[in-house]
Design an enzyme around this catalytic site. Structure first.
Site, PDB file in Angstrom:
ATOM      1  N   LYS A  22       0.959  -0.828  -0.304  1.00 30.49           N
ATOM      2  CA  LYS A  22      -0.090   0.275  -0.066  1.00 30.49           C
ATOM      3  C   LYS A  22       0.768   1.515   0.055  1.00 30.49           C
ATOM      4  CE  LYS A  22      -4.298  -1.723   0.430  1.00 30.49           C
ATOM      5  NZ  LYS A  22      -5.359  -1.448  -0.848  1.00 30.49           N
ATOM      6  N   ASP A  69      -0.704  -0.410  -4.327  1.00 32.82           N
ATOM      7  CA  ASP A  69      -1.799   0.077  -4.361  1.00 32.82           C
ATOM      8  C   ASP A  69      -2.045   1.370  -3.516  1.00 32.82           C
ATOM      9  OD1 ASP A  69      -4.651   0.285  -4.227  1.00 32.82           O
ATOM     10  OD2 ASP A  69      -4.713  -1.005  -3.255  1.00 32.82           O
ATOM     11  N   GLU A 118      -2.111  -0.297  -9.151  1.00 26.43           N
ATOM     12  CA  GLU A 118      -3.146  -0.178  -8.718  1.00 26.43           C
ATOM     13  C   GLU A 118      -3.893   0.837  -8.190  1.00 26.43           C
ATOM     14  OE1 GLU A 118      -4.288  -3.735  -5.973  1.00 26.43           O
ATOM     15  OE2 GLU A 118      -6.159  -2.680  -5.750  1.00 26.43           O
ATOM     16  N   ASP A 121      -9.227  -0.731  -9.646  1.00 28.58           N
ATOM     17  CA  ASP A 121      -9.795  -1.304  -8.588  1.00 28.58           C
ATOM     18  C   ASP A 121     -10.852  -1.169  -8.161  1.00 28.58           C
ATOM     19  OD1 ASP A 121     -11.134  -2.238  -5.646  1.00 28.58           O
ATOM     20  OD2 ASP A 121      -8.631  -2.537  -5.281  1.00 28.58           O
ATOM     21  N   LYS A 170     -13.449  -8.013  -7.786  1.00 32.77           N
ATOM     22  CA  LYS A 170     -13.857  -8.340  -6.214  1.00 32.77           C
ATOM     23  C   LYS A 170     -15.482  -8.094  -6.344  1.00 32.77           C
ATOM     24  CE  LYS A 170     -10.372  -5.534  -3.697  1.00 32.77           C
ATOM     25  NZ  LYS A 170     -10.551  -3.947  -2.769  1.00 32.77           N
TER      26      LYS A 170
HETATM   27 MG    MG Z   1      -6.738  -1.977  -4.561  1.00 35.53          MG
END
Ligand code: MG
Length: 389
Positions: free
Chosen positions: A182, A208, A233, A258, A282
């Site tokens: 992250k 991300d 991402e 995402d 997701k």
């Molecule tokens: Mg993500």
């Protein structure tokens, strides 16, 4: 959008009677082992909305809503999902018969905008019921082709640089195929440099940003090209498909989206605009398995590799992700490492584990393939609501 080509599997082969007569909603609370921080917020305890739905023959299935505690990842939270599921969605489906799980999306979305995570929790329960009725695994019903799925581990912003390097070293030794770091403005090169120095060029590292960079950050995003990331991402805000396309044109690194893609239509826009070369799916974010399968079909056609994202689910939610990740278009390692690495306890009777080859086995048993520990769930429940026809 072009109609999705058929996916193999048994999902829509013949109609059956799928109907639920009763539902129990619960909120359970499970502390995290350590804070999980992304660019937009920190989670210290998971509040999870669980559903158990009973079919007319007495069979029951469980599903999990992935909405978080605060609106930092998406507008939905566990509280908005509690309202949507209990007041709008479950009342629409109790006593209603559908012949195929793909048919439940229409009554769940008519006159309701958004609330995709809430809808997904209900929609996915129909897929599990269908798998049970057909006596096949959820993976097989969806068209899965893999016996095991490669796992990626996510390193949160809460870890110091030293902890980050230590965790990365450990996970890499354990066999994880990819690490996802992250990042946010001001905490990107500082975190990626020591990882590359420590772990070399061989390891697949993704970063991300959860949409934390703006138009003014183009230069610093271009600098990230030097780290050989497997995916960058969601660098920009979710609505910025056009600016993602501009950024992708300037970068060698594949951009992966995402938050930006919450429906098959947005996936179509992403492809048309060339906003990204990879896509995270997701099922909760897009409204369930029906939309996930449509995105999968379209991205395969367009040559966009997918990976299955994670939302700090319990072992139950992870089972739904593993089933989806077994489909052929999920070519990149999924963010589906075992919940024992982030939750203080789990609600399923067996534990998810990652093998030495960095993969999770796809359950082959009937339905979702994991068993919920009902006593544990009862102990963890902080509120409960039962609805009947
Ligand atoms: Mg993500």
């Amino acid at each position: 959008m072009a109609p999705a080509p058929p996916v193999m599997g048994v999902r829509d082969s013949e109609a059956m009677v799928l109907r639920f007569e009763r539902a129990t909603m619960r909120e359970i609370r499970i502390p995290l082992l350590r804070p999980f921080a992304i660019a937009t917020g920190v989670t210290t305890e998971r509040r999870v909305l669980l559903l158990r739905l009973w079919a007319e023959d007495g069979r029951s299935v469980w599903s999990e809503c992935v909405a978080g505690e605060s609106p930092d990842y998406s507008a939905e939270t566990v509280d908005t999902a509690w309202l949507a599921v209990g007041d709008w969605l479950i009342p629409r489906i109790l006593g209603r018969t559908v012949g195929r799980p793909s048919e439940v999306a229409a009554p769940l979305s008519r006159g309701i905008r958004g609330h995709r995570m809430a809808r997904a929790a209900v929609e996915m329960a129909f897929w599990t019921l269908a798998a049970e009725r057909r006596d096949v695994s959820l993976s097989r019903l969806l068209g899965g082709v893999r016996d095991s799925v490669p796992s990626a581990f996510t390193l949160s912003l809460a870890a110091s640089v030293q902890e980050l390097v230590e965790q990365a070293r450990l996970r890499s030794r354990e066999g994880y195929r990819r690490l996802k770091v992250k990042i946010r403005p001001g905490a990107d090169r500082e975190r990626l440099s020591p990882l590359r120095e420590e772990l070399g060029e061989e390891l697949s590292i993704a970063a991300d940003a959860n949409g934390a960079y703006g138009r003014e950050d183009t230069r610093s995003l271009e600098c990230l090209d030097g780290f050989g990331l497997s995916t960058l991402e969601q660098p920009l805000a979710p609505g910025d498909l056009r600016r993602h396309a501009e950024l992708q044109r300037r970068l060698r690194t594949p951009v992966g989206l995402d938050e930006s893609v919450d429906s098959p239509e947005r996936a179509e826009d992403m492809i048309a605009l060339k906003s990204a070369r990879h896509l995270n799916v997701k099922p909760g974010r897009v409204g369930g398995f029906g939309p996930s399968l449509a995105i999968h079909a379209r991205c395969r056609e367009a040559g966009i590799p997918l990976w299955c994202g994670g939302m700090l689910e319990t072992g139950l939610g992870r089972a739904y992700n593993v089933a989806l990740a077994s489909l052929p278009g999920f070519e990149l390692p999924g963010d589906i490492y075992p919940p024992t690495l982030y939750l203080t306890e789990d609600i399923i009777t067996e534990r998810w584990t990652v093998g030495a080859d960095g993969t999770l086995a796809v359950p082959r048993g009937r339905g979702v393939g994991v068993e919920v520990d009902r006593d544990r769930v009862e102990d963890l429940t902080v509120r409960k609501r039962t609805l009947r026809v």
